[in-house]
Design a protein around this motif. Sequence first.
Motif, PDB file in Angstrom:
ATOM      1  N   THR A 120      -0.741   0.166  -3.315  1.00  6.12           N
ATOM      2  CA  THR A 120      -2.690   0.544  -3.355  1.00  6.12           C
ATOM      3  C   THR A 120      -2.283   1.149  -2.555  1.00  6.12           C
ATOM      4  O   THR A 120      -2.309   1.794  -1.859  1.00  6.12           O
ATOM      5  N   GLY A 121      -3.804   2.249  -3.264  1.00  4.98           N
ATOM      6  CA  GLY A 121      -4.028   3.667  -2.427  1.00  4.98           C
ATOM      7  C   GLY A 121      -5.337   2.778  -1.469  1.00  4.98           C
ATOM      8  O   GLY A 121      -5.958   2.137  -1.689  1.00  4.98           O
TER       9      GLY A 121
ATOM     10  N   THR B 231       0.503  -1.227   0.091  1.00  2.50           N
ATOM     11  CA  THR B 231       0.288  -0.401  -0.639  1.00  2.50           C
ATOM     12  C   THR B 231       0.470   0.937   0.004  1.00  2.50           C
ATOM     13  O   THR B 231       2.112   1.223   0.147  1.00  2.50           O
ATOM     14  N   TYR B 232       0.501   2.381  -0.085  1.00  2.00           N
ATOM     15  CA  TYR B 232       0.759   3.348  -0.245  1.00  2.00           C
ATOM     16  C   TYR B 232       1.797   3.891   0.655  1.00  2.00           C
ATOM     17  O   TYR B 232       2.400   4.468   1.430  1.00  2.00           O
TER      18      TYR B 232
ATOM     19  N   ALA C 237      -5.112   6.211  -7.517  1.00  2.00           N
ATOM     20  CA  ALA C 237      -4.944   5.438  -6.381  1.00  2.00           C
ATOM     21  C   ALA C 237      -5.577   6.222  -5.257  1.00  2.00           C
ATOM     22  O   ALA C 237      -6.166   4.888  -4.172  1.00  2.00           O
TER      23      ALA C 237
ATOM     24  N   ASP D 264      -7.709   1.219  -5.379  1.00  2.00           N
ATOM     25  CA  ASP D 264      -7.586   1.240  -6.703  1.00  2.00           C
ATOM     26  C   ASP D 264      -5.770   1.103  -6.772  1.00  2.00           C
ATOM     27  O   ASP D 264      -5.140   2.068  -5.094  1.00  2.00           O
ATOM     28  N   ARG D 265      -4.982   0.725  -7.567  1.00  2.00           N
ATOM     29  CA  ARG D 265      -3.838   1.269  -7.522  1.00  2.00           C
ATOM     30  C   ARG D 265      -3.186   2.519  -8.640  1.00  2.00           C
ATOM     31  O   ARG D 265      -2.532   2.673  -8.783  1.00  2.00           O
ATOM     32  N   GLY D 266      -4.781   3.196  -9.270  1.00  2.00           N
ATOM     33  CA  GLY D 266      -4.306   4.058  -9.821  1.00  2.00           C
ATOM     34  C   GLY D 266      -3.462   4.104 -11.156  1.00  2.00           C
ATOM     35  O   GLY D 266      -2.780   4.643 -12.111  1.00  2.00           O
TER      36      GLY D 266
END
Length: 437
Positions: free
Chosen positions: A300-301, A172-173, A215, A305-307
């Motif tokens: 993943t944000g 994740t971020y 994201a 979503d991963r953007g």
Amino acid sequence: MNNRHPKIVRTAAALSIAGLTLAGCAGGDDAAGTTTLTIGYYAAAGSAADTTMQELVDEFREANPDVTVEVQSAPYVDFFKRLRTQVAGANAPDVWLSDGVLVQEFAARGSLRDLSEYAEQIDESDYIGVDLHRDQEGHLWGFPQAAQAPVLFYNAAMFEDAGLDAPTDDWTYEDLAEAARELTVDKNDDGRPEVYGFRAFTPGFTESWWPMIRAFGGEIIDDTRTEVTVDSAESEAALEWATEAIGPDGFAPDVVATESLGSVHELFANETVAMSFGIYARSQAALAGDVDFDVVRMPTGPSGDRGEIAIVNAWSVNAATTDAEADAAWEWIEYFSSEEPQTQWAELGEGIPINRAVAESDAFLGAETAPANRQAFLDALEEAEDMGENAVWSEYTAAIGDEITAAMSGDTTIADALSAGEQGAQESIDRFLASQE
């Protein structure tokens, strides 16, 4: 491409633009029954891309003696500057290589021939990204040449030296930020790290704020490609993450430091940063810098979503071509998209092959050079969405990008930047719409 999303909408139909008729073109038909085909592409003279393209053109000539091929090429900026002048003067090449984000610009101005009937001759599922250049009415304004999708590049040696586990597709971020802080090194405590964990800022946006905003749940433009939607709480949250990353206690070089360190695309290659979002083409610089690296998919944000976004360059055919020239242009497109030429092009490392058989073969996935995890690019492309292309894409995205850069530089607030960026971008779209009434 992920066809489940309704966002992949093409502008030529969405803006209800009537096609314009252009007279004349660079090619022609002669009395001897041969067709002259002018192919335009961008590449630095003498570069590997230029040399390979010339070789492929020669092979095409040999296989098609009834087609006389002429070539026009120039470096990227010069090529498109000249092309726009040629289009206005009705003397553009018969078929040219277009940056994927510019296809809709030329289509909306009536400069391109619809390739739909030609595409009926093939199985489109054999190729990556065809739908990115089709509008709502079914017009196909370009055929894929090579694909790009940003992923997370990471320096494997730096992770190992720091005793950190390598990134995974499950990141994740938050995971990205945590590792980036560990990898940021300021040996002499002067407040200026010798190595940063991540590169968060770039004046461009394919590898920075566009996928970040998506994201975090934001969107830059709506499905019709006529309404800018970037000014949102989700976009603000994404940019707050980025500005915190480049802040005094962050893990990424700020705007001034980034620009003073040279090209943003060289920071990973010269090991100034341990991680960076990057498209497949960034592999070339990392390989040239002898970096021990690999890639995983984007983190993943908060939105889940991963953007992920796709940029698929395309061969487009001049609307002014005769039927014979258009037929020859399609022969060139089919040839370039076939397995042998695609394999040759894949060896350059500039783009992901659009021929699925090649992309899923050892020619791409089993290459001996890094990155080893090339499957990450293919997986990203399967889920990726477009980049909001429309007739004024360059103009409206610049309006947003300039404001975001100002916010990242501390010259304005994020809220004001998003508001001003949306307003400026919307004005550029509205001006174009008004000009078509």
